[in-house]
Scaffold this active site. Structure first.
Site, PDB file in Angstrom:
ATOM      1  N   ALA A 178       0.833  -1.203   0.000  1.00  0.00           N
ATOM      2  CA  ALA A 178       0.000   0.000   0.000  1.00  0.00           C
ATOM      3  C   ALA A 178       0.867   1.252   0.000  1.00  0.00           C
ATOM      4  CB  ALA A 178      -0.944  -0.013   1.202  1.00  0.00           C
ATOM      5  N   LEU A 179       1.170   1.732  -1.185  1.00  0.00           N
ATOM      6  CA  LEU A 179       2.009   2.928  -1.347  1.00  0.00           C
ATOM      7  C   LEU A 179       1.230   4.081  -1.973  1.00  0.00           C
ATOM      8  CD1 LEU A 179       4.852   4.273  -1.272  1.00  0.00           C
ATOM      9  CD2 LEU A 179       5.280   3.251  -3.526  1.00  0.00           C
ATOM     10  N   GLU A 194      -1.472   6.858  -3.401  1.00  0.00           N
ATOM     11  CA  GLU A 194      -2.574   7.633  -2.831  1.00  0.00           C
ATOM     12  C   GLU A 194      -3.228   8.453  -3.944  1.00  0.00           C
ATOM     13  OE1 GLU A 194      -1.100   9.965   0.425  1.00  0.00           O
ATOM     14  OE2 GLU A 194      -0.339   8.211   1.524  1.00  0.00           O
ATOM     15  N   SER A 209       2.665   8.538  -9.316  1.00  0.00           N
ATOM     16  CA  SER A 209       4.034   8.548  -9.833  1.00  0.00           C
ATOM     17  C   SER A 209       4.985   9.271  -8.890  1.00  0.00           C
ATOM     18  CB  SER A 209       4.068   9.207 -11.221  1.00  0.00           C
ATOM     19  OG  SER A 209       3.380   8.417 -12.168  1.00  0.00           O
ATOM     20  N   TRP A 267      -5.730   2.688  -5.398  1.00  0.00           N
ATOM     21  CA  TRP A 267      -5.179   1.813  -6.437  1.00  0.00           C
ATOM     22  C   TRP A 267      -4.337   0.690  -5.820  1.00  0.00           C
ATOM     23  CZ3 TRP A 267      -8.247   4.297  -9.379  1.00  0.00           C
ATOM     24  CH2 TRP A 267      -8.221   5.673  -9.507  1.00  0.00           C
ATOM     25  N   ILE A 268      -4.781   0.149  -4.708  1.00  0.00           N
ATOM     26  CA  ILE A 268      -4.018  -0.879  -3.993  1.00  0.00           C
ATOM     27  C   ILE A 268      -4.497  -2.262  -4.415  1.00  0.00           C
ATOM     28  CG2 ILE A 268      -3.284  -1.732  -1.750  1.00  0.00           C
ATOM     29  CD1 ILE A 268      -2.392   1.175  -2.506  1.00  0.00           C
ATOM     30  N   ASP A 302      12.808  -2.336  -7.032  1.00  0.00           N
ATOM     31  CA  ASP A 302      13.977  -2.769  -7.805  1.00  0.00           C
ATOM     32  C   ASP A 302      13.922  -4.271  -8.083  1.00  0.00           C
ATOM     33  OD1 ASP A 302      15.163  -0.316  -8.132  1.00  0.00           O
ATOM     34  OD2 ASP A 302      16.530  -0.512  -6.436  1.00  0.00           O
ATOM     35  N   ARG A 324      10.300  -4.764 -10.435  1.00  0.00           N
ATOM     36  CA  ARG A 324      10.149  -4.157 -11.753  1.00  0.00           C
ATOM     37  C   ARG A 324      10.619  -5.069 -12.891  1.00  0.00           C
ATOM     38  NH1 ARG A 324      11.585   2.022  -9.922  1.00  0.00           N
ATOM     39  NH2 ARG A 324       9.404   2.721  -9.708  1.00  0.00           N
ATOM     40  N   GLU A 329       3.696   0.329 -10.566  1.00  0.00           N
ATOM     41  CA  GLU A 329       5.105   0.176 -10.153  1.00  0.00           C
ATOM     42  C   GLU A 329       6.037   1.108 -10.929  1.00  0.00           C
ATOM     43  OE1 GLU A 329       6.608  -3.766  -9.317  1.00  0.00           O
ATOM     44  OE2 GLU A 329       4.584  -4.542  -9.104  1.00  0.00           O
TER      45      GLU A 329
END
Length: 378
Positions: free
Chosen positions: A123-124, A126, A131, A155-156, A236, A239, A362
């Site tokens: 959950a990053l 918001e 971006s 958008w989780i 990292d 991706r 991501e």
């Protein structure tokens, strides 16, 4: 692995994953409901050992090698994008607490994630921090020896159905990336709410609301105000494997287009006899192979412990090129197959809906170009 081919062991692993996907997972996928977590699918993945490959070391809880992760995601994507995404989200949602969690957090959640009994989520993002993730504003207000979380996430993936969330919150105002802390938050925590979002993707994506969700020192992943580094280290690793997912979709689309154009009667022969068609297939196959090698290169750099800046650059290149290639290939396959490819339920119709999102999540393609450009001119 050499720069150009998989080892015999890796080829056998890919064949095994595909066989499990075809024989065991696809029937469970077909019985599931789009837009919701398929817990039976996760249980099947746990039973057949695929989730365990995300965390191969029982003693350390370390995540899978990047190459293994890429091979699994590509192999699954050629058979079922739902199965691929379910596996990937378990890894994305649990890697941060494996990377930086204390023993209690790891011991509580790792076995349940590996068995498929617990659903994990990352959950990053918001509403105003997509971006520009460092602009996140989910507030962690001091409360005794802990914090109260207030705000929302958007958008989780796997929200609002996950059992464990890795939540990134602001512990120091106006500090951007330097003031973010990562927390482990149980899905049934008091004050945590959410709703599904209706997107074209077949897997669940939702909104989370935090109304005084309490987290304590034991819930902190890593160090206070250093959570953004955990997020970037996670990306990292994942991706390049997003690139592998994209390559799997592209390969499935190419295979479908080849099979169709070889049997479709047209102009006194079959469609693949037409130079315009065979040249398009050649372009599709060439771009897939080039992107696959970029993905392997990025995964190899990660596994070899390359310089972090090199890992970040190669990961960005792999994700950028592979996701853009997949969009081109799936669109070209739809064009070659024609109207029937747009019918609901056709494999290409499904891929056409699925292939769009990886160019955004991501890190959108534009962000990947920014990362690459900065690495060249720093």
């Amino acid at each position: 692995m050499t720069a150009f081919a998989l080892t015999e062991g890796q080829q056998q692993f890919v064949a095994h994953v595909r066989a499990v996907a075809v024989d065991e997972l696809r029937p469970v996928v077909d019985a599931g409901e789009e837009g919701h977590v398929n817990r039976e699918l996760l249980k099947a993945m746990g039973t057949h050992g695929l989730l365990a490959r995300l965390f191969p070391s029982a003693s350390t809880g370390r995540p899978a090698a990047a190459m293994d992760l890429c091979l699994m995601r590509e192999a699954l994507a050629t058979v079922s994008t739902e199965a691929e995404t379910a596996l990937a989200l378990q890894g994305l949602g649990s890697y941060p607490f494996l990377l930086s969690g204390n023993d209690a957090v790891i011991d509580t959640w790792r076995p349940a994630v590996v068995s498929g009994d617990a659903v994990a989520a990352f959950a990053l993002s918001e509403p105003d921090a997509g971006s520009d993730a460092a602009a996140l504003q989910l507030e962690a207000r001091p409360d005794g020896d802990g914090w109260l979380l207030h705000g929302e996430k958007m958008w989780i993936s796997n929200a609002p159905e996950a059992d464990i969330y890795v939540v990134f919150a602001r512990t120091t105002p106006d500090a951007r990336a330097r003031g973010v802390t990562a927390f482990a938050v149980a899905g049934d925590a008091a004050g945590l709410g959410g709703e599904h979002l209706d997107l074209i993707s077949p897997h669940p994506v939702g909104r989370l609301t935090f109304e005084g969700v309490r987290v304590g020192p034991a819930d902190v992943l890593g160090e206070v105000d250093r959570g953004f580094t955990i997020a970037m280290r996670t990306l990292d690793l994942f991706r390049p494997s997003v690139g592998a997912f994209a390559i799997g979709m592209a390969q499935a689309a190419l295979d479908t287009a080849i099979a169709y154009t070889k049997q479709r009667k047209a102009f006194g022969g079959v469609l693949s006899d037409q130079q315009a068609v065979s040249h398009k297939l050649a372009d599709m196959a060439t771009r897939i192979e080039a992107s696959r090698l970029l993905v392997y290169s990025a995964a190899g750099a990660y596994d070899a412990g390359a310089d972090p800046a090199e890992i970040t650059r190669r990961s960005a290149m792999a994700k950028l090129d592979a996701t853009e290639t997949a969009q081109f290939v799936v669109d070209a396959a739809v064009q070659l197959v024609g109207a029937r490819a747009l019918q609901r339920g056709h494999p290409l119709e499904h891929l056409y809906r699925e292939v769009r999102a990886p160019r955004i999540y991501e890190g959108a393609s534009e962000i990947q170009r920014t990362i690459i450009g900065r690495s060249l001119t720093r």
